[in-house]
Every structure is written in C-alpha cells, then in structure tokens.
Design a protein around this motif. Structure first.
Motif, PDB file in Angstrom:
ATOM      1  N   PRO A 151      23.593  12.801  70.470  1.00 17.48           N
ATOM      2  CA  PRO A 151      22.282  13.158  69.947  1.00 17.48           C
ATOM      3  C   PRO A 151      22.067  12.540  68.569  1.00 17.48           C
ATOM      4  O   PRO A 151      23.020  12.125  67.908  1.00 17.48           O
ATOM      5  CB  PRO A 151      22.355  14.687  69.841  1.00 17.48           C
ATOM      6  N   ARG A 169      37.846  10.932  59.514  1.00 17.68           N
ATOM      7  CA  ARG A 169      37.110  12.163  59.863  1.00 17.68           C
ATOM      8  C   ARG A 169      38.030  13.375  59.619  1.00 17.68           C
ATOM      9  O   ARG A 169      37.592  14.391  59.086  1.00 17.68           O
ATOM     10  CB  ARG A 169      36.652  12.103  61.330  1.00 17.68           C
ATOM     11  N   ALA A 225      29.742  11.117  57.875  1.00 18.49           N
ATOM     12  CA  ALA A 225      29.325  11.932  59.025  1.00 18.49           C
ATOM     13  C   ALA A 225      29.894  13.344  58.916  1.00 18.49           C
ATOM     14  O   ALA A 225      29.192  14.336  59.150  1.00 18.49           O
ATOM     15  CB  ALA A 225      29.777  11.276  60.324  1.00 18.49           C
ATOM     16  N   GLU A 226      31.156  13.432  58.545  1.00 18.51           N
ATOM     17  CA  GLU A 226      31.780  14.756  58.422  1.00 18.51           C
ATOM     18  C   GLU A 226      31.093  15.567  57.314  1.00 18.51           C
ATOM     19  O   GLU A 226      30.792  16.751  57.495  1.00 18.51           O
ATOM     20  CB  GLU A 226      33.277  14.601  58.133  1.00 18.51           C
ATOM     21  N   LEU A 227      30.820  14.920  56.187  1.00 21.07           N
ATOM     22  CA  LEU A 227      30.197  15.635  55.062  1.00 21.07           C
ATOM     23  C   LEU A 227      28.764  16.061  55.389  1.00 21.07           C
ATOM     24  O   LEU A 227      28.292  17.089  54.914  1.00 21.07           O
ATOM     25  CB  LEU A 227      30.214  14.764  53.802  1.00 21.07           C
ATOM     26  N   GLU A 271      34.819  13.897  66.770  1.00 22.43           N
ATOM     27  CA  GLU A 271      34.730  15.303  66.380  1.00 22.43           C
ATOM     28  C   GLU A 271      35.760  16.171  67.102  1.00 22.43           C
ATOM     29  O   GLU A 271      36.420  17.011  66.488  1.00 22.43           O
ATOM     30  CB  GLU A 271      33.333  15.841  66.700  1.00 22.43           C
ATOM     31  N   GLN A 311      32.691   7.500  58.745  1.00 21.40           N
ATOM     32  CA  GLN A 311      33.214   8.707  59.374  1.00 21.40           C
ATOM     33  C   GLN A 311      33.240   9.882  58.391  1.00 21.40           C
ATOM     34  O   GLN A 311      32.948  11.026  58.752  1.00 21.40           O
ATOM     35  CB  GLN A 311      34.646   8.466  59.891  1.00 21.40           C
ATOM     36  N   MET A 312      33.608   9.587  57.144  1.00 23.25           N
ATOM     37  CA  MET A 312      33.649  10.651  56.131  1.00 23.25           C
ATOM     38  C   MET A 312      32.239  11.145  55.820  1.00 23.25           C
ATOM     39  O   MET A 312      32.005  12.344  55.672  1.00 23.25           O
ATOM     40  CB  MET A 312      34.331  10.135  54.863  1.00 23.25           C
ATOM     41  N   ASP A 353      27.833  16.735  58.427  1.00 20.13           N
ATOM     42  CA  ASP A 353      27.957  17.441  59.705  1.00 20.13           C
ATOM     43  C   ASP A 353      27.160  16.736  60.807  1.00 20.13           C
ATOM     44  O   ASP A 353      26.359  17.336  61.514  1.00 20.13           O
ATOM     45  CB  ASP A 353      27.523  18.909  59.578  1.00 20.13           C
ATOM     46  N   LEU A 354      27.415  15.436  60.933  1.00 22.30           N
ATOM     47  CA  LEU A 354      26.759  14.640  61.970  1.00 22.30           C
ATOM     48  C   LEU A 354      27.821  14.032  62.872  1.00 22.30           C
ATOM     49  O   LEU A 354      28.960  13.819  62.445  1.00 22.30           O
ATOM     50  CB  LEU A 354      25.965  13.490  61.334  1.00 22.30           C
ATOM     51  N   PRO A 355      27.445  13.718  64.124  1.00 17.80           N
ATOM     52  CA  PRO A 355      28.353  12.916  64.939  1.00 17.80           C
ATOM     53  C   PRO A 355      28.410  11.485  64.410  1.00 17.80           C
ATOM     54  O   PRO A 355      27.502  11.058  63.682  1.00 17.80           O
ATOM     55  CB  PRO A 355      27.712  12.957  66.331  1.00 17.80           C
ATOM     56  N   HIS A 356      29.466  10.767  64.758  1.00 21.23           N
ATOM     57  CA  HIS A 356      29.547   9.363  64.338  1.00 21.23           C
ATOM     58  C   HIS A 356      30.065   8.499  65.473  1.00 21.23           C
ATOM     59  O   HIS A 356      30.810   8.982  66.336  1.00 21.23           O
ATOM     60  CB  HIS A 356      30.462   9.209  63.111  1.00 21.23           C
ATOM     61  N   ARG A 370      29.599  16.178  69.933  1.00 21.80           N
ATOM     62  CA  ARG A 370      28.243  15.658  70.117  1.00 21.80           C
ATOM     63  C   ARG A 370      28.288  14.213  70.589  1.00 21.80           C
ATOM     64  O   ARG A 370      27.699  13.878  71.606  1.00 21.80           O
ATOM     65  CB  ARG A 370      27.461  15.806  68.810  1.00 21.80           C
TER      66      ARG A 370
END
Lengths: 324, 263
Positions: B170, A107, B133-135, A75, B130-131, B137-140, A184
């Motif tokens: 988290p 990402r 997660a981004e969509l 991130e 990864q994509m 809005d989560l960590p990956h 995060r």
C-alpha cells in the motif's frame, strides 16, 4: 548478556551460504571473549533446518516458522529479528550483506534505535566493541568505523570475504511465539532470471566483458568460459549501456561491487568506476589489445592480444585442465 | 500523486579519491559534486508518476551549502519544489542521523510516496531509505527496477541475487530505486531557465526540532576512525599474446592453476 545474534537467510527453505559465513565469523569473534552465539531463522516450514546451525557455531536458534514469512518482507523479518534480539540481548547482530541482508539490517537497526555498519570486509574487536573495515567510494577507499558506542552493533558482512567453517554440534531450538506481524510490503513471488545462472554478487569467479566484446552475440564465448569455471558473467557499464547484457550483470560503481577469488576482465579498459567495483578481487586477469589500458595496472596477470583469439584458446586450455 | 524525492549530493563517480589532512574525510579539493546517480532514477520515476497522474515532486536534500546546486539540477529536470536542510557535514555516513533529519523534514508534508536512490554513492551505506521508512512507520521496498503505481497501492520489482522479487504494497511507502528502473532525462534549456525562478526552501536542522551537534555527538551511531586508500598493487605479469594467442592462453591457464591456484 553479551553475545552475537546472526540473521539466517533462506530461500525455499535452503540456507544461503553468506549467512553461514557470517555465523562462522561470529563464532570466531565470540570464541576469544567466551560470548554465546545465537541465530535467528524466519521462514515457513524451516524448523527442520534450525538445529543443524549448531555445526556453524550457534548454540541457540530462534525460529519463526510462519506461512506469512515464506517470502521476504522487511517489516515482517525485522519484527522477528527484533523479537529474538529482545530475548537474547546481544551486543552485536550480524547479517550477510546480500540483497536481503542489506535491506533488512537498517530496518532492524532503526527499530532498535541504533545505527548499522554495512557491507564490512574486515572485523576486529576493540575491547567489547566491534571495529569494522568497509569499502567506501565503491572501493576507492576503506573506512575504519564503529557504531560510536551504540549497541547492539548491527553489522552486515560482505559475502565470500569471511570463511565458512563447519564443525560439529546441535543448536537448542527456541520457537518465537506471539509475533505481531504487520506486513504491508509483501513479496508475492520470486521470479528467477537468467535460468538459474550464478549472480555476480555471489560468485567466486567472474568472467566480465566490456566494450571490446563488440556486440551481444560475443558474450556467448564468455558464458562458455564462465560455465567451465563455475563462474558468473559480469559486464562493464559500457556493455550494459550498449544493451548487450542486462544491468544485473554490471560490475562497478553504479553496478555491483564484488570481491571474487578470480576476476577475468575481457575487453574492459578499466574506467575508474569499474576498477572501484572489482579492485578488491583476490586475483585479477586482464585480456585486452591495448597494453596501456588502465585495467593492466590492477591486473595480477594480463594478456595483451586480440580477445577473439585469446578467449577461445583459453576455453580450450581450461577444458584440458578440467578434464585432467 | 505527490512525490518526495530524497537526494544526496556526492563526488562525481569519476573522482580520484584522496585522503584529507584529518585522515578521516576525503580531500575535497578538485572534487566535482553531482546528484547521486541512483537518486536520478528516483527523480525520474517521480517525474513520470506526476506526469501521468498529476501532483507535485518535492526534492529534499540534507547537505551543505554546495548541495543547492544539486537541488537546482533537480528543479531544472522538472521537480516542482526543493527543500534544502542545511548541514550534514558532521553526520556524513551516519545513516540513522540522516534518516532522522529526513524523517523530520518529510513527515508533515503531503506525499503518497517517498522515492530515494538505493544508495548514496561514496558512503555506500544503502541504509537511509529503510531507516526513514521505519521512522515514518511506512513500508519500504529497495533495489527497485520496475514500479507500477495504482490508486493507493503499487507493485514493484526488486532486484535480488539471481532474479527479482515482485512486491505489492500500500501507499504511502518508501521506494529505493536502482539502475534499470528508467532512463533519467537531462535538463532542458527551458528547464534550466525555469529552475532559476523556482525557490529553494532553506530549513535549519534546529527548525526540525533536532540538534545537529547532538546527532553528530552523543546520539551518533557511526564514527569513522580512519579513512585509508587500498594497498597499492604490485605490477602483474603481462604476457604478449599478439603473435601466438594459443601459447599466451596456455601460459595464463598454467599460472592460474599452479601459481595463483584459483582454477
């Protein structure tokens, strides 16, 4: 403004070779079009490394020097690359297809609302659009692909495929300010494994062992040969599943797909999954007692014989060459 | 602890790949289809998590009709629910399109973690987790070889060149598994019988508010111009080393130094 932005990976402030290869390729590709090339460098205490990237083709380097960026986070680093992309407005963003680059590029792409081309081994321009060649089915086939017109084109370049070119020059350094880092998943530490030995994914020479090695103790012989050659030790799935060596050494369809300059397969028969993972190596050597082993079909050089006799003899020969 | 596992249905790793008549896809005749091997690690991790902490495992697959067999396999191994988003032939290899579909299929479900395989064997992109997660809005975290989940948080080891990164994050999060995380179980006979009685929820892409024709058309981010086989290799030089291994080794070393110029 058209141009190419290159993500620069560092660990402990030391810039990774794959990133310099990607930057060199960006410079070569951009030269024909007169496009500018910039780099983006996140990290902590890394500002001193930035200007020197000019020697590899970057005219401008966007630096994000922040204690929170000392270790990798998908991130945090995506935020930095997206910010640099917002300022530079590139038509393409290159990454080295390392563990970090392959984690990060998608990402970034999703954040920018575009797709990405992963692990490419060839790159051409069709007009103003990159067309990439990339191995699929672990190298059993190659796909010629593009991003269906979407820009920026996010592309990761397989390490050790594109030549590194060092010239002269100093880059203009631009500090990226006002980052809103929302991290995060945070890397707490990097734990080195294997005592700093070369990873198969980064190695220019790999000495690999398979079922024919008969046991974990015999990998010492391969390690000795590998050390003499500055090589990494690889393994087939059979050797890994037998517990003889850690899976991080596995080459093949469910391990790492590699393209070293020299791949020496010792006691590996050459299952289709293994051949897929190493078939694009420049020079392949097979040492196996079975003359009908499939590995000989892809080998440039082979010895049919007992590896427990051949490998020690080869170690002595390499010592002679290295001493000469 | 509710887990979602994203599964993709791929050609067996032992498949011989031939190019299909359109020159852009593989020839699917004779191909055996399997659950992508990395997804097996993701499923196993999910099963172990709910066994230890309670909850359910839901497997989601975006794929054509044949992919139902893969979902049945996952149910037989112990997954509680299966969701089949039917389609995916036209978006094959377009990680972003696949991530959009999966994100839409997952977002309104209850989950603490989304587990994926690190890559779909075949298209080899390693990009969907990864994509996704981004969509969402989560960590990956990808390339995960060790996973310890606590209340609302987890620690993972992620394999990188020369070592591992220890990552804390988290939940909820997207975790992409690789070899080494665990030893996937086989389906038991009892599991196979039980799976026959479990429903597979069928979902149309349009029911997710997405237009598959657009995902494969105007919104596509990946276009295959051609699929090619690697160039055939010329026969190599084979040295007989059974009688005199020392001479064979010397000849090999000479060839590598003088002819191939690689040592």
């Amino acid at each position: 403004m058209a141009g190419i932005l290159v993500f620069i990976e560092q660990r402990d402030g030391s810039i990774r070779k794959g990133s310099l290869q990607a930057l060199s390729e960006a410079k070569r590709q951009a030269a024909a079009k007169g496009w500018p090339v910039a780099a983006v460098l996140p990290g902590s205490g890394i500002s001193g490394e930035a200007a020197g990237l000019g020697a590899y083709g970057a005219s401008k380097v966007y630096v994000a020097d922040d204690a929170n960026l000392a270790l990798y986070s998908g991130e945090g680093y995506a935020e930095v690359v997206a910010k640099a992309a917002g300022q530079f407005e590139p038509d393409a963003i290159f990454f080295s297809a390392t563990a970090m680059g392959r984690d990060l590029a998608p990402r970034v792409a999703a954040r920018l609302g575009v797709g990405a081309l992963a692990d490419v081994t060839g790159l051409d321009l069709d007009g103003d659009q990159f067309v990439a060649r990339r191995p699929v089915y672990s190298g059993k086939a190659f796909a010629v692909v593009d991003t269906a017109g979407k820009k920026p084109q996010v592309i990761s370049l397989r390490p050790n495929v594109f030549a590194l070119e060092q010239g002269e020059g100093t880059a203009e350094v631009v500090n990226l300010d006002g980052l809103s880092l929302s991290i995060r998943a945070l890397v707490k530490e990097f734990v080195e494994k294997g005592g700093g030995e070369i990873d198969v994914a980064e190695a220019e020479i790999i000495v690999s062992g398979g079922r024919g090695m008969k046991g974990p103790e015999n990998f010492a012989m391969l390690k000795e040969l590998a050390d003499l050659l500055g090589a990494a030790v690889g393994a087939s799935r059979a050797a890994v599943d037998a517990g003889w060596i850690d899976h991080s050494h596995q080459v093949g369809q469910t391990g790492k797909v590699v393209s070293p300059t020299l791949y020496i397969a010792v006691g590996i028969s050459g299952a289709i999954q293994h051949l897929a993972g190493m078939g694009s190596s420049k020079v392949i050597v097979a040492i196996n007692k079975d003359p009908d082993a499939p590995i000989f079909k892809v080998a440039d050089y082979g010895i049919v014989g007992d590896l427990f006799e051949v490998v020690p003899a080869l170690i002595e020969e390499v010592k002679k060459i290295k001493a000469a | 602890m509710n887990c979602i596992v994203c599964m993709t249905h791929v050609p067996d790793t032992a498949s011989i790949i031939k190019i299909g008549p359109d020159g852009k896809h593989i020839d699917e005749s004779g191909i055996k289809w399997i659950v992508s091997p990395y997804d097996e690690y993701a499923l196993e991790a999910a099963l172990q998590l709910v066994e230890a902490q309670g909850g359910e495992v839901t497997v989601v697959c975006y794929g054509p009709a044949r992919a139902e067999a893969g979902l049945r396999e996952c149910l037989a191994r112990g997954a509680h629910k299966a969701v089949h988003v039917v389609g995916g032939e036209e978006t094959l290899g377009d990680s972003m399109a696949i991530a959009k579909v999966l994100a839409a299929a997952v977002k309104d479900r209850e989950y603490d973690v989304v587990l994926c395989g690190v890559k779909g064997v075949g298209t080899d992109n390693s990009q969907v987790p990864q994509m996704l997660a981004e969509l969402l809005d989560l960590p990956h975290v990808t390339n995960v070889t060790k996973l310890d989940v606590a209340e609302g948080t987890f620690t993972a080891e992620r394999e990188v060149e020369g070592g591992v990164e220890v990552v804390e994050s988290p939940l909820p999060a997207v975790v992409a598994a690789t070899k080494g995380l665990n030893e996937p179980r086989y389906a038991s006979l009892k599991g196979i019988m039980a799976a026959k009685r479990k429903p597979v929820e069928k979902v149309e892409v349009s029911a997710l508010g997405l237009d598959e024709a657009a995902l494969a058309g105007a919104e596509a981010t990946y276009s295959v111009r051609a699929l090619e086989l690697p160039p055939a290799k010329e026969a190599g030089k084979v040295i007989q080393g059974e009688d005199d291994p020392k001479a064979a080794a010397a000849e090999l070393a000479r060839l590598l130094r003088d002819e191939a110029k690689v040592i």
